[in-house]
Design a protein around this motif. Sequence first.
Motif, mmCIF file in Angstrom:
data_model
loop_
_atom_site.group_PDB
_atom_site.id
_atom_site.type_symbol
_atom_site.label_atom_id
_atom_site.label_comp_id
_atom_site.label_asym_id
_atom_site.label_seq_id
_atom_site.Cartn_x
_atom_site.Cartn_y
_atom_site.Cartn_z
ATOM 1 N N UNK A 258 49.156 61.002 34.862
ATOM 2 C CA UNK A 258 49.110 59.905 35.793
ATOM 3 C C UNK A 258 50.425 59.159 35.700
ATOM 4 N N UNK A 259 50.918 58.720 36.804
ATOM 5 C CA UNK A 259 52.192 58.016 36.866
ATOM 6 C C UNK A 259 52.043 56.588 36.346
ATOM 7 N N UNK A 260 53.127 56.077 35.848
ATOM 8 C CA UNK A 260 53.157 54.716 35.335
ATOM 9 C C UNK A 260 53.288 53.751 36.500
ATOM 10 N N UNK A 261 52.425 52.729 36.538
ATOM 11 C CA UNK A 261 52.481 51.714 37.584
ATOM 12 C C UNK A 261 52.686 50.373 36.906
ATOM 13 N N UNK A 262 53.722 49.680 37.296
ATOM 14 C CA UNK A 262 53.992 48.373 36.705
ATOM 15 C C UNK A 262 52.999 47.359 37.244
ATOM 16 N N UNK A 263 52.424 46.587 36.345
ATOM 17 C CA UNK A 263 51.490 45.537 36.725
ATOM 18 C C UNK A 263 52.243 44.215 36.621
ATOM 19 N N UNK A 264 52.242 43.469 37.715
ATOM 20 C CA UNK A 264 53.007 42.233 37.770
ATOM 21 C C UNK A 264 52.235 41.069 37.161
ATOM 22 N N UNK A 265 52.965 40.034 36.806
ATOM 23 C CA UNK A 265 52.406 38.839 36.190
ATOM 24 C C UNK A 265 51.291 38.248 37.059
ATOM 25 N N UNK A 266 51.496 38.234 38.358
ATOM 26 C CA UNK A 266 50.501 37.673 39.281
ATOM 27 C C UNK A 266 49.201 38.476 39.213
ATOM 28 N N UNK A 267 49.321 39.797 39.118
ATOM 29 C CA UNK A 267 48.132 40.641 39.042
ATOM 30 C C UNK A 267 47.374 40.409 37.739
ATOM 31 N N UNK A 268 48.099 40.253 36.641
ATOM 32 C CA UNK A 268 47.462 40.000 35.354
ATOM 33 C C UNK A 268 46.735 38.661 35.383
ATOM 34 N N UNK A 269 47.391 37.654 35.949
ATOM 35 C CA UNK A 269 46.772 36.338 36.058
ATOM 36 C C UNK A 269 45.518 36.409 36.931
ATOM 37 N N UNK A 270 45.575 37.194 37.989
ATOM 38 C CA UNK A 270 44.419 37.340 38.879
ATOM 39 C C UNK A 270 43.272 38.055 38.168
ATOM 40 N N UNK A 271 43.573 39.052 37.358
ATOM 41 C CA UNK A 271 42.541 39.751 36.583
ATOM 42 C C UNK A 271 41.825 38.748 35.679
ATOM 43 N N UNK A 272 42.588 37.942 34.962
ATOM 44 C CA UNK A 272 42.004 36.962 34.040
ATOM 45 C C UNK A 272 41.211 35.913 34.821
ATOM 46 N N UNK A 273 41.744 35.452 35.946
ATOM 47 C CA UNK A 273 41.068 34.429 36.741
ATOM 48 C C UNK A 273 39.706 34.938 37.227
ATOM 49 N N UNK A 274 39.676 36.162 37.740
ATOM 50 C CA UNK A 274 38.422 36.713 38.240
ATOM 51 C C UNK A 274 37.435 36.994 37.107
ATOM 52 N N UNK A 275 37.951 37.442 35.979
ATOM 53 C CA UNK A 275 37.097 37.692 34.816
ATOM 54 C C UNK A 275 36.466 36.383 34.347
ATOM 55 N N UNK A 276 37.262 35.313 34.326
ATOM 56 C CA UNK A 276 36.732 34.013 33.908
ATOM 57 C C UNK A 276 35.768 33.451 34.953
ATOM 58 N N UNK A 277 35.854 33.912 36.185
ATOM 59 C CA UNK A 277 34.922 33.483 37.225
ATOM 60 C C UNK A 277 33.585 34.220 37.120
ATOM 61 N N UNK A 278 33.480 35.160 36.197
ATOM 62 C CA UNK A 278 32.212 35.831 35.949
ATOM 63 C C UNK A 278 32.071 37.209 36.575
ATOM 64 N N UNK A 279 33.130 37.734 37.137
ATOM 65 C CA UNK A 279 33.059 39.061 37.742
ATOM 66 C C UNK A 279 33.171 40.134 36.667
ATOM 67 N N UNK A 280 32.571 41.272 36.925
ATOM 68 C CA UNK A 280 32.614 42.397 35.993
ATOM 69 C C UNK A 280 33.900 43.183 36.133
ATOM 70 N N UNK A 281 34.109 44.120 35.227
ATOM 71 C CA UNK A 281 35.333 44.923 35.215
ATOM 72 C C UNK A 281 35.468 45.726 36.503
ATOM 73 N N UNK A 282 34.382 46.320 36.948
ATOM 74 C CA UNK A 282 34.427 47.125 38.169
ATOM 75 C C UNK A 282 34.806 46.260 39.374
ATOM 76 N N UNK A 283 34.204 45.087 39.470
ATOM 77 C CA UNK A 283 34.497 44.191 40.592
ATOM 78 C C UNK A 283 35.944 43.716 40.569
#
Length: 141
Positions: free
Chosen positions: A1-26
């Motif tokens: 699988x190719x390497x895909x750079x994950x940007x700071x905004x995407x990481x922050x969005x992952x944490x924000x949604x996780x803290x909002x109670x969404x699951x990993x799949x969502x």
Amino acid sequence: MAYKEVFRVEITEVIRQWQAGRGIREVAEATGLARNTTRKYILQAESCELARDGPSPTESQVSALMQLNRAGPRQVVITTEKVPEPWAEEVERWLMHNRLKLTRVQELLAERRCMVPYTCLHRFATRKGWMGKRSRTTVRM
């Protein structure tokens, strides 16, 4: 699988949604990241003392999460040979007495926050003598 750079905004969005109670799949579907990538950042966030019901991440915590975003081999802090050692008695009980498969043992360790690769766990169990004897193959010519 190719390497895909994950940007700071995407990481922050992952944490924000996780803290909002969404699951990993969502979270993965909403951000367009793979579930394993999402899981990696959430596990790292928990190790950076971010709580699901806690405050937003600080700048230093986001910077720590960005360290996972480097291409190439990761720096190994602890050799994987020593990772399952604290759970040796439980692993032996699961393999020898409960007769569980090694993949199930790996899942049980992951539930206890011991993330260990299958090959490492197999090597660990083999060295301890819990995997049984290997049969020798004879090649006839």
